[in-house]
Design a protein around this motif. Sequence first.
Motif, PDB file in Angstrom:
ATOM      1  N   TYR A 162       0.921  -1.245   0.091  1.00 15.44           N
ATOM      2  CA  TYR A 162      -0.053   0.170   0.068  1.00 15.44           C
ATOM      3  C   TYR A 162       0.729   1.157   0.055  1.00 15.44           C
ATOM      4  N   GLY A 163       0.113   2.358   0.153  1.00 15.64           N
ATOM      5  CA  GLY A 163       0.922   3.605   0.077  1.00 15.64           C
ATOM      6  C   GLY A 163       1.629   4.148  -1.134  1.00 15.64           C
ATOM      7  N   ASP A 164       2.874   4.745  -1.026  1.00 17.06           N
ATOM      8  CA  ASP A 164       3.528   5.154  -1.953  1.00 17.06           C
ATOM      9  C   ASP A 164       4.751   3.923  -2.333  1.00 17.06           C
ATOM     10  N   LEU A 165       4.675   3.605  -3.689  1.00 17.58           N
ATOM     11  CA  LEU A 165       5.703   2.290  -3.930  1.00 17.58           C
ATOM     12  C   LEU A 165       6.642   2.770  -4.040  1.00 17.58           C
ATOM     13  N   HIS A 166       7.021   3.997  -4.109  1.00 22.31           N
ATOM     14  CA  HIS A 166       8.393   4.632  -4.315  1.00 22.31           C
ATOM     15  C   HIS A 166       8.977   5.436  -3.058  1.00 22.31           C
ATOM     16  N   GLY A 167       8.250   5.229  -1.962  1.00 23.71           N
ATOM     17  CA  GLY A 167       8.676   5.766  -0.635  1.00 23.71           C
ATOM     18  C   GLY A 167       9.454   5.047   0.020  1.00 23.71           C
ATOM     19  N   ASP A 168       9.582   5.364   1.230  1.00 24.00           N
ATOM     20  CA  ASP A 168      10.536   4.500   2.448  1.00 24.00           C
ATOM     21  C   ASP A 168       9.746   3.303   2.676  1.00 24.00           C
ATOM     22  N   PRO A 169      10.591   2.087   2.885  1.00 26.13           N
ATOM     23  CA  PRO A 169       9.874   0.932   3.147  1.00 26.13           C
ATOM     24  C   PRO A 169       9.506   0.938   4.600  1.00 26.13           C
ATOM     25  N   LEU A 170       8.134   0.733   4.875  1.00 27.64           N
ATOM     26  CA  LEU A 170       7.392   0.567   6.380  1.00 27.64           C
ATOM     27  C   LEU A 170       6.699  -0.968   6.202  1.00 27.64           C
ATOM     28  N   PHE A 171       7.291  -1.917   6.821  1.00 30.75           N
ATOM     29  CA  PHE A 171       6.696  -3.097   7.214  1.00 30.75           C
ATOM     30  C   PHE A 171       5.465  -3.068   8.411  1.00 30.75           C
ATOM     31  N   TYR A 172       4.283  -3.812   8.307  1.00 30.05           N
ATOM     32  CA  TYR A 172       3.468  -3.721   9.102  1.00 30.05           C
ATOM     33  C   TYR A 172       2.722  -5.085   9.557  1.00 30.05           C
ATOM     34  N   CYS A 173       2.975  -4.874  10.790  1.00 32.85           N
ATOM     35  CA  CYS A 173       2.291  -6.061  11.763  1.00 32.85           C
ATOM     36  C   CYS A 173       0.997  -5.858  12.076  1.00 32.85           C
ATOM     37  N   HIS A 174      -0.048  -6.677  11.481  1.00 32.69           N
ATOM     38  CA  HIS A 174      -1.376  -6.473  11.643  1.00 32.69           C
ATOM     39  C   HIS A 174      -1.890  -6.931  13.245  1.00 32.69           C
ATOM     40  N   GLY A 175      -3.170  -6.700  13.507  1.00 36.78           N
ATOM     41  CA  GLY A 175      -3.502  -7.052  14.826  1.00 36.78           C
ATOM     42  C   GLY A 175      -4.025  -8.378  14.911  1.00 36.78           C
ATOM     43  N   PHE A 176      -5.047  -8.864  15.942  1.00 36.93           N
ATOM     44  CA  PHE A 176      -5.258 -10.115  16.199  1.00 36.93           C
ATOM     45  C   PHE A 176      -6.889 -10.027  16.372  1.00 36.93           C
ATOM     46  N   PRO A 177      -7.503 -10.901  15.908  1.00 38.02           N
ATOM     47  CA  PRO A 177      -7.290 -11.653  14.626  1.00 38.02           C
ATOM     48  C   PRO A 177      -7.447 -10.672  13.464  1.00 38.02           C
ATOM     49  N   ALA A 178      -6.597 -10.667  12.467  1.00 38.67           N
ATOM     50  CA  ALA A 178      -6.749  -9.642  11.383  1.00 38.67           C
ATOM     51  C   ALA A 178      -5.706 -10.245  10.108  1.00 38.67           C
ATOM     52  N   SER A 179      -5.491  -9.446   8.945  1.00 41.32           N
ATOM     53  CA  SER A 179      -4.777  -9.843   8.026  1.00 41.32           C
ATOM     54  C   SER A 179      -3.868  -8.740   7.344  1.00 41.32           C
ATOM     55  N   ARG A 180      -3.180  -8.940   6.539  1.00 41.40           N
ATOM     56  CA  ARG A 180      -2.545  -8.016   5.591  1.00 41.40           C
ATOM     57  C   ARG A 180      -3.428  -6.914   5.196  1.00 41.40           C
ATOM     58  N   LEU A 181      -4.890  -7.127   5.106  1.00 38.34           N
ATOM     59  CA  LEU A 181      -5.880  -6.203   4.495  1.00 38.34           C
ATOM     60  C   LEU A 181      -6.005  -5.011   5.389  1.00 38.34           C
ATOM     61  N   ASP A 235      -3.819   3.308   4.152  1.00 37.16           N
ATOM     62  CA  ASP A 235      -3.174   3.522   3.017  1.00 37.16           C
ATOM     63  C   ASP A 235      -2.942   4.966   2.507  1.00 37.16           C
ATOM     64  N   ALA A 236      -3.986   5.682   2.739  1.00 37.96           N
ATOM     65  CA  ALA A 236      -3.868   7.032   2.408  1.00 37.96           C
ATOM     66  C   ALA A 236      -2.871   7.825   3.021  1.00 37.96           C
ATOM     67  N   ALA A 237      -2.909   7.540   4.295  1.00 40.43           N
ATOM     68  CA  ALA A 237      -2.043   8.279   5.073  1.00 40.43           C
ATOM     69  C   ALA A 237      -0.599   7.919   4.780  1.00 40.43           C
ATOM     70  N   ALA A 238      -0.328   6.608   4.322  1.00 40.08           N
ATOM     71  CA  ALA A 238       0.988   6.221   3.974  1.00 40.08           C
ATOM     72  C   ALA A 238       1.516   6.882   2.498  1.00 40.08           C
ATOM     73  N   LYS A 239       0.563   7.204   1.690  1.00 43.29           N
ATOM     74  CA  LYS A 239       0.640   7.907   0.658  1.00 43.29           C
ATOM     75  C   LYS A 239       1.154   9.254   0.791  1.00 43.29           C
ATOM     76  N   ARG A 240       0.457  10.029   1.757  1.00 39.59           N
ATOM     77  CA  ARG A 240       0.609  11.489   2.199  1.00 39.59           C
ATOM     78  C   ARG A 240       2.094  11.363   2.755  1.00 39.59           C
ATOM     79  N   ASN A 241       2.416  10.463   3.468  1.00 34.64           N
ATOM     80  CA  ASN A 241       3.839  10.546   4.242  1.00 34.64           C
ATOM     81  C   ASN A 241       4.743   9.836   3.211  1.00 34.64           C
TER      82      ASN A 241
END
Length: 300
Positions: free
Chosen positions: A22-41, A47-53
């Motif tokens: 998600y986010g800006d594919l040319h931006g700085d890499p940020l790996f995300y650890c989801h909650g419980f129970p949840a998933s990558r989605l 997503d929008a905040a990741a693009k802005r930043n």
Amino acid sequence: MTNLTSQQFVLKDGYRLGYAEYGDLHGDPLFYCHGFPASRLEAQIIDAAAKRNRWHLIAVDRPGYGLSDFKPGRCMLDWPDNVAELANALDLSPFSLLGISGGGPYVLACAWKIPAYLRGVGIVNGLGPVYESWAAHDMKWPARLGFGLAKRASWLLPLVYGGIVAQALYWFPRVTQSLLTISAPKADSLVLKRPDIEAFLLASMREALHKGPQGALLDFKLYAHPWGFRLEDIRLKIHLWQGEADATVPASHARYLEKILPSAQAQYFPDEGHFSLPINYMDNILGALKEMQASPELSL
């Protein structure tokens, strides 16, 4: 789902990891650890905040969730190796790391085991060491029951939370969402009633359980037993954000982590809850991570 949100990577041991970008594919890499129970989605919420930043967000399913294969017998300290292997394959090392709720312990495992890979590290409303009685005691009774069973009679977990309960969560996730809204503080009730947020969370929960409850049940057990490392041995800077009104993970967990981690910085939000804080303040959180990654040095 697009190809970017339903990707898989085969680890050296042959198991597959599901991940989304998600986010800006040319931006700085940020790996995300989801909650419980949840998933990558779940990461679609930010997503929008990741693009802005200008963050390139990589959200990974833990084993047994979503597109990731279930790994019987895994431990929490297997996760840092999985993340590092994926980061190397994507040529995205070093990277920053963000975990929310049940993703918090996995962020801490990475900070302990692979600090050289990490830049900025943050946890939002992160679960504390529920293998200690005080941490579980501070939570609501369903969580106390679950972690108590996971700690003392894990063989009962599939009977209580598997089977019909897991099927109900998968087929009728709105029931769970309604229960969350009823018991949630005002700030959480407001965001959980938003159609966009509801859609993201329901999709994440269904994806988490579409292969069955094994991943979530094992997570339950792993949370409730010592994690395999000492929190006080983590030397990397950790930024904590915590809603004081959080009714899911109490603020006492963040205060404990702030005290025991050698280099932690915590920020508390008096009127924010478990869901409202990451939704309402994600631009602030991602901005702070940008500043952190410029100076991630180990504490002395």
